[in-house]
Design a protein around this motif. Structure first.
Motif, PDB file in Angstrom:
ATOM      1  N   PRO A 263       0.826  -1.214   0.000  1.00 51.11           N
ATOM      2  CA  PRO A 263       0.000   0.000   0.000  1.00 51.11           C
ATOM      3  C   PRO A 263       0.858   1.262   0.000  1.00 51.11           C
ATOM      4  N   ASP A 264       0.398   2.274  -0.741  1.00 52.16           N
ATOM      5  CA  ASP A 264       1.113   3.545  -0.721  1.00 52.16           C
ATOM      6  C   ASP A 264       0.663   4.360   0.485  1.00 52.16           C
ATOM      7  N   ALA A 265       1.244   5.540   0.664  1.00 45.94           N
ATOM      8  CA  ALA A 265       0.979   6.347   1.849  1.00 45.94           C
ATOM      9  C   ALA A 265      -0.488   6.734   1.950  1.00 45.94           C
ATOM     10  N   ALA A 266      -1.115   7.081   0.816  1.00 45.78           N
ATOM     11  CA  ALA A 266      -2.515   7.505   0.836  1.00 45.78           C
ATOM     12  C   ALA A 266      -3.430   6.346   1.223  1.00 45.78           C
ATOM     13  N   THR A 267      -3.134   5.169   0.676  1.00 44.54           N
ATOM     14  CA  THR A 267      -3.941   3.984   0.996  1.00 44.54           C
ATOM     15  C   THR A 267      -3.785   3.618   2.470  1.00 44.54           C
ATOM     16  N   LEU A 268      -2.557   3.716   2.951  1.00 47.40           N
ATOM     17  CA  LEU A 268      -2.275   3.411   4.349  1.00 47.40           C
ATOM     18  C   LEU A 268      -3.042   4.358   5.279  1.00 47.40           C
ATOM     19  N   ALA A 269      -3.027   5.645   4.943  1.00 50.40           N
ATOM     20  CA  ALA A 269      -3.724   6.640   5.760  1.00 50.40           C
ATOM     21  C   ALA A 269      -5.225   6.389   5.760  1.00 50.40           C
ATOM     22  N   GLN A 270      -5.785   6.069   4.599  1.00 49.37           N
ATOM     23  CA  GLN A 270      -7.218   5.802   4.506  1.00 49.37           C
ATOM     24  C   GLN A 270      -7.594   4.552   5.306  1.00 49.37           C
ATOM     25  N   PHE A 271      -6.744   3.539   5.247  1.00 49.15           N
ATOM     26  CA  PHE A 271      -7.004   2.284   5.951  1.00 49.15           C
ATOM     27  C   PHE A 271      -7.015   2.499   7.462  1.00 49.15           C
ATOM     28  N   LEU A 272      -5.974   3.133   7.986  1.00 54.50           N
ATOM     29  CA  LEU A 272      -5.867   3.315   9.435  1.00 54.50           C
ATOM     30  C   LEU A 272      -6.910   4.296   9.959  1.00 54.50           C
ATOM     31  N   SER A 273      -7.275   5.286   9.158  1.00 58.35           N
ATOM     32  CA  SER A 273      -8.249   6.286   9.595  1.00 58.35           C
ATOM     33  C   SER A 273      -9.627   5.691   9.831  1.00 58.35           C
ATOM     34  N   ALA A 274      -9.860   4.488   9.319  1.00 60.48           N
ATOM     35  CA  ALA A 274     -11.163   3.840   9.485  1.00 60.48           C
ATOM     36  C   ALA A 274     -11.158   2.810  10.616  1.00 60.48           C
ATOM     37  N   ILE A 275     -10.054   2.728  11.370  1.00 60.72           N
ATOM     38  CA  ILE A 275      -9.927   1.736  12.446  1.00 60.72           C
ATOM     39  C   ILE A 275      -9.826   2.458  13.786  1.00 60.72           C
ATOM     40  N   HIS A 276     -10.528   1.929  14.768  1.00 61.30           N
ATOM     41  CA  HIS A 276     -10.390   2.471  16.123  1.00 61.30           C
ATOM     42  C   HIS A 276      -9.115   1.886  16.744  1.00 61.30           C
ATOM     43  N   PRO A 277      -8.292   2.679  17.450  1.00 64.19           N
ATOM     44  CA  PRO A 277      -8.554   4.020  17.959  1.00 64.19           C
ATOM     45  C   PRO A 277      -8.064   5.147  17.037  1.00 64.19           C
ATOM     46  N   TYR A 278      -7.502   4.785  15.893  1.00 66.35           N
ATOM     47  CA  TYR A 278      -6.915   5.812  15.027  1.00 66.35           C
ATOM     48  C   TYR A 278      -7.968   6.803  14.525  1.00 66.35           C
ATOM     49  N   ASP A 279      -9.209   6.311  14.348  1.00 66.85           N
ATOM     50  CA  ASP A 279     -10.255   7.186  13.836  1.00 66.85           C
ATOM     51  C   ASP A 279     -10.666   8.267  14.832  1.00 66.85           C
ATOM     52  N   ALA A 280     -10.290   8.091  16.106  1.00 66.79           N
ATOM     53  CA  ALA A 280     -10.667   9.060  17.139  1.00 66.79           C
ATOM     54  C   ALA A 280      -9.506   9.964  17.542  1.00 66.79           C
ATOM     55  N   MET A 281      -8.363   9.813  16.901  1.00 64.61           N
ATOM     56  CA  MET A 281      -7.201  10.624  17.254  1.00 64.61           C
ATOM     57  C   MET A 281      -7.239  11.975  16.551  1.00 64.61           C
ATOM     58  N   GLU A 282      -6.549  12.931  17.140  1.00 64.82           N
ATOM     59  CA  GLU A 282      -6.434  14.237  16.506  1.00 64.82           C
ATOM     60  C   GLU A 282      -5.698  14.085  15.168  1.00 64.82           C
ATOM     61  N   PRO A 283      -6.119  14.826  14.125  1.00 71.36           N
ATOM     62  CA  PRO A 283      -5.529  14.653  12.785  1.00 71.36           C
ATOM     63  C   PRO A 283      -4.003  14.760  12.771  1.00 71.36           C
ATOM     64  N   ALA A 284      -3.447  15.743  13.484  1.00 70.41           N
ATOM     65  CA  ALA A 284      -1.986  15.907  13.462  1.00 70.41           C
ATOM     66  C   ALA A 284      -1.294  14.701  14.082  1.00 70.41           C
ATOM     67  N   ALA A 285      -1.842  14.233  15.217  1.00 67.40           N
ATOM     68  CA  ALA A 285      -1.248  13.066  15.894  1.00 67.40           C
ATOM     69  C   ALA A 285      -1.377  11.828  15.027  1.00 67.40           C
ATOM     70  N   LEU A 286      -2.515  11.714  14.338  1.00 68.86           N
ATOM     71  CA  LEU A 286      -2.723  10.553  13.481  1.00 68.86           C
ATOM     72  C   LEU A 286      -1.726  10.534  12.328  1.00 68.86           C
ATOM     73  N   HIS A 287      -1.516  11.670  11.688  1.00 75.54           N
ATOM     74  CA  HIS A 287      -0.576  11.717  10.560  1.00 75.54           C
ATOM     75  C   HIS A 287       0.836  11.394  11.018  1.00 75.54           C
TER      76      HIS A 287
END
Length: 607
Positions: A3-27
């Motif tokens: 997976p490329d960076a965009a796919t990785l970000a989309q994948f993790l952003s849909a999983i808890h607890p990553y979906d509840a983290m602040e955007p800057a911390a998540l990135h």
């Protein structure tokens, strides 16, 4: 394909607890992940090896096995693993192998620990500890959803005031909400009926909308109890509707606040101690579900809640013994009433039958048995009246088998230890949880110590008890799911008692037997086992955390049923849980299965 960076970000952003983290911390966290590929059959890591970090399955399947090679989990995409070892000493407590060609995401151990320290959402998800829960029930920490009545009385705006008054009378409530398709339009109280209708001489067919308070102030379920109190004091009102997205979902009254603040286990104990009959006591014990819901709402730990609830049963039992003696006369010889089962372990919840027995001094004559038969009947009937229903297995003092002189009880235990057949294993399991309730305690002390010593010294008996303890298994299914009940009234539910709490109760009993530990309470047994070295600190703490989560989930479930006006039970639908709750509950079941495997392979400790 990697997976490329965009796919990785989309994948993790849909999983808890990553979906509840602040955007800057998540990135920042996403940038720390690396991608690893494994072919089918390849080890991800071996048991006892240093962990590189936290793994997340992006594609494929991973099988997790315990130290004995027993499969614990089959994990698919979106599932994490490895956190248990990272939270302990950084080494793996299981082994992991790719079942098919698999792509994993790896968060290095250093970044994992940094995020645990810096992000509360991340920490809450991966740390099973429940130590941060509040410990005091008060209005400042209790949400409105815990206080409100969930089915407020309602009527349509064109309802005649007399019909509305009759609805309030029949429901024994002091207010009625005026709604239109569940949307709150207004509220009418008893004071409105007396002041506006009777006081002004309005016709009884006047539409209720003519006398209602339109668009009343409301609160949401997420408000706290003190918000209700302050609103009532400021606006001089006694009823606050609760709405969510404009829809009426409940109501809180002054009575609800008074009841919340007034009900306590001490109050119930006091009232029972002054009762003159089982019927009087039943009126008090009927308030136990309400007490349970209040204690849960206040964030009290499960062992505190169950201890307080059990204290009420103990008081009821002792009061019934006193009333029995008053009716029957003084006992001819000393006796001891003991509880077993959940009451013996001080682990009663909102659902409890009675399990008890009677020890009688060896000086008794045959003619004395009639007295103790009558005493047992008086107490057991009284407990049933109070809501502690008769034991389905007839494990009660009314059964002559469980109402015997101490010498007979000594023979019972000796026989069970000497010949551990299936019935003996079952009976020994029950009787190892005995706890004196009322009478002459000395009748039990020597026998208790003597039995523990004999039982722990008999390796064959211990082996049979271990085998018996593994009959209740956690409800684990494949792919991070649960093995739910397949048919009947509770289809698609999990039994939090027999498949959740009981396996830990059984393990605790085995540890107590191995270490000759005297506590009967499960949490106390686990703590004592760790202190005595029967359980390792790491394995014991894992099991303690798992037990805490399951026991508290059970109480949360029962409290929710009470608030909804239902009778509490032990059957939970996994669909009622969030992803977060399902993940942690399943992890807790995995820990229990691991400990059962360790005990089944002849080891008392894990890790």
């Amino acid at each position: 394909m990697t997976p490329d960076a965009a796919t990785l970000a989309q994948f993790l952003s849909a999983i808890h607890p990553y979906d509840a983290m602040e955007p800057a911390a998540l990135h920042t966290l996403i940038d720390a992940f690396s991608v690893q590929s494994f072919v089918a059959g390849e080890d991800v890591y071996a048991l006892g090896k240093p962990l590189d970090g936290l793994f997340v399955v992006f594609e494929g399947e991973v099988e997790i096995r315990d130290e004995h090679g027993v499969p614990l989990s089959l994990l698919g995409p979106r599932n994490s693993f490895g956190e248990r070892g990272l939270l302990r000493d950084g080494t793996s407590v299981t082994s992991a192998r790719a079942v098919v060609d698999t792509i994993l995401l790896l968060l290095p151990a250093r970044q994992f620990h940094q995020t645990m320290q810096g992000d509360p959402t991340f920490k809450k998800f991966f740390d099973r500890s429940r130590a941060d829960r509040p410990t005091k029930a008060d209005l400042a920490t209790t949400r409105v959803e815990e206080l409100m009545a969930r089915s407020p009385l309602t009527c349509a705006p064109d309802t005649p005031v007399q019909d509305a008054a009759r609805l309030m009378r029949d429901a024994h409530v002091s207010s009625i909400c005026i709604s239109d398709s569940e949307t709150l339009r207004g509220i009418v109280t008893v004071r409105d009926l007396s002041g506006k209708v009777v006081g002004n001489g309005l016709p009884f067919d006047t539409p209720i909308s003519d006398v209602m308070t339109p668009d009343p102030v409301t609160l949401t379920p997420s408000a706290i109890g003190s918000d209700v109190l302050h609103m009532m004091m400021e606006r001089r009102i006694g009823h606050v509707p609760v709405t969510q997205a404009g829809q009426l979902v409940g109501i809180v009254t002054q009575t609800d606040l008074t009841r919340f603040q007034a009900v306590s286990s001490a109050e119930l104990v006091s009232e029972i101690a002054r009762s003159t009959s089982a019927e009087e006591m039943a009126k008090v014990t009927a308030r136990i579900p309400q007490l349970l819901a209040q204690l849960v709402a206040g964030g009290n730990r499960h062992e505190v809640i169950t201890r307080l609830i059990t204290d009420i049963a103990d008081t009821a039992t002792r009061r019934l013994l006193a009333l029995a003696e008053a009716a029957l006369g003084a006992p001819p010889v000393p006796y001891l009433w003991l509880a077993c089962g959940s009451q013996g372990r001080q682990e009663q919840t909102g659902v409890s039958d009675q399990d008890n027995c009677l020890f009688i001094d060896d000086s008794m004559a045959d003619a004395d048995m009639a007295y103790f038969e009558a005493l047992a009947r008086f107490v057991c009937d009284g407990l049933d009246t109070c809501g502690y229903v008769y034991c389905p297995g007839d494990m009660m003092a009314t059964n002559p088998r469980w109402r015997q002189p101490v010498r007979v009880w000594r023979d019972y235990f000796a026989g069970w230890i000497k010949t551990p057949n299936p019935e003996a294993q079952m009976l020994a399991s029950v009787m190892f949880d005995l706890r004196p309730i009322g009478g002459t305690v000395r009748l039990f002390d020597d026998l208790h110590a003597e039995t523990l010593a004999k039982a722990s010294a008999n390796s064959i008996f211990v082996a049979h008890m271990v085998s018996n303890s593994l009959k209740h298994t956690p409800p684990l299914g494949l792919l991070r799911g649960f093995a739910t009940i397949r048919s009947g009234e509770h289809k698609n539910h999990i039994d939090l008692k027999h498949n959740g709490v009981v396996p830990v109760v059984d393990l605790g009993r085995i540890y107590a037997l191995q270490g000759q530990l005297t506590p009967a309470n499960t949490a106390a047994r686990l703590d004592a086992a760790m202190a005595a070295g029967v359980l390792s600190a790491s394995g014991g703490q894992d099991l303690r955390d798992a037990y805490d989560l399951i026991a508290e989930t059970r109480l949360d479930h029962q409290a929710a049923q009470v608030r909804a006006g239902q009778a509490p039970d032990n059957y939970l639908s996994p669909t009622n849980l969030s992803d977060f709750e399902r993940s942690h509950l399943r992890d807790a079941f995995v820990v229990i299965k691991s400990m059962q495997s360790a005990v089944g392979h002849g080891r008392g400790m894990l890790g």
